[in-house]
Design a protein around this motif. Structure first.
Motif, short mmCIF file in Angstrom:
data_model
loop_
_atom_site.label_atom_id
_atom_site.label_comp_id
_atom_site.label_asym_id
_atom_site.label_seq_id
_atom_site.Cartn_x
_atom_site.Cartn_y
_atom_site.Cartn_z
N VAL A 122 0.75 -1.37 -0.08
CA VAL A 122 -0.34 -0.34 0.08
C VAL A 122 1.40 1.22 -0.05
CG1 VAL A 122 -1.56 1.00 0.79
CG2 VAL A 122 -1.82 -1.32 1.61
N ALA B 254 1.06 5.45 0.40
CA ALA B 254 0.25 6.05 1.55
C ALA B 254 1.66 7.15 1.00
CB ALA B 254 -0.07 6.24 3.12
N ASN C 144 -10.63 4.22 0.28
CA ASN C 144 -9.60 4.91 0.48
C ASN C 144 -10.13 5.52 1.69
OD1 ASN C 144 -9.52 5.46 -2.22
ND2 ASN C 144 -6.86 6.04 -2.39
N ASP D 255 -7.73 4.03 4.84
CA ASP D 255 -6.63 5.65 5.89
C ASP D 255 -6.87 4.43 7.79
OD1 ASP D 255 -5.82 6.42 3.20
OD2 ASP D 255 -7.14 7.93 3.79
N SER E 229 -4.15 6.72 1.34
CA SER E 229 -3.66 6.19 0.71
C SER E 229 -4.31 6.07 -0.94
CB SER E 229 -4.43 4.70 1.20
OG SER E 229 -6.17 4.75 1.06
#
Length: 215
Positions: free
Chosen positions: A82, A84, A165, A169, A181
């Motif tokens: 992921v 971010a 998202n 998150d 993210s």
């Protein structure tokens, strides 16, 4: 030429077989992502690696249910990566990176102070929404290199943006860190028997249509 052949080999894998990607291959992919270029070398993003089977099953629910294809890759992959990105550029964030860079280059610790202030003045004038978009673009550069590195290691990877998202998150606790993210990447190995896409011919826009030379 090897990279081109690796890119021709890869595809957006639709079904994975659950096999674990060896640690050395995972490390190679993550190092390629870490060494990706970024604007002013700030690397305004982090990568989270999820590998617990039960956790991956939970994250499957974050994928949009109206996606045209069932996104089983998240539950069946070896690891989920992921990306971010920072929610904005700040004096502390930019300053830390530039000071660390100066230290590694044996330069005076305050040698980048003027450059930092010019950057912050520019970014502040462009607004928070622009900053979020900019950090996300930097994350995408790293993301692309990770996908290429995975192909080089003969590890399958499926680029994904169609996920919630906000839920991601919250799950990763990103809100407290000032991160959002941006994109996710399940990696693993293709299920050759059950992936409907694995045997279909790869197609890309012909070179003469894709590239325009300006003379």
């Amino acid at each position: 030429m090897a990279l081109l052949e690796d890119l021709k080999w890869r595809y957006a894998t639709k079904r994975m077989d659950g096999q674990t990607v060896p640690q050395e291959k995972l490390d190679y992919i993550l190092e390629a992502a870490r060494y990706a270029p970024s604007s002013s070398g700030l690397q305004p993003y982090k990568i989270f690696v999820v590998k617990n089977g039960k956790t991956l099953e939970q994250l499957k629910d974050f994928v949009f249910n109206n996606h045209p294809f069932n996104q089983n890759q998240i539950a069946d992959c070896s690891h989920l990566l992921v990306w971010a990105a920072w929610d904005q550029y700040t004096d502390e964030r930019v300053g830390n990176v530039l000071r660390n860079t100066s230290t590694k280059r044996n330069l005076p610790i305050d040698s980048s102070e003027d450059y930092k202030q010019r950057l912050l003045n520019l970014y502040e004038s462009l607004g928070k929404e622009w900053q979020e978009n900019h950090t996300a673009k930097q994350a995408h550069i790293s993301y692309g290199l990770a996908i290429a590195a995975a192909a080089e290691q003969k590890v399958d990877a499926t680029p994904m943006e169609g996920f919630d998202n906000t839920k991601m998150d919250e799950f990763l606790g990103l809100n407290q860190s000032g991160l959002k993210s941006v994109v996710i990447l399940p990696i693993g190995y293709r299920d050759k028997e059950n992936d409907w896409l694995v045997k279909l011919k790869k197609w890309r826009t012909p070179k003469e249509e894709f590239i325009t030379e300006i003379k």
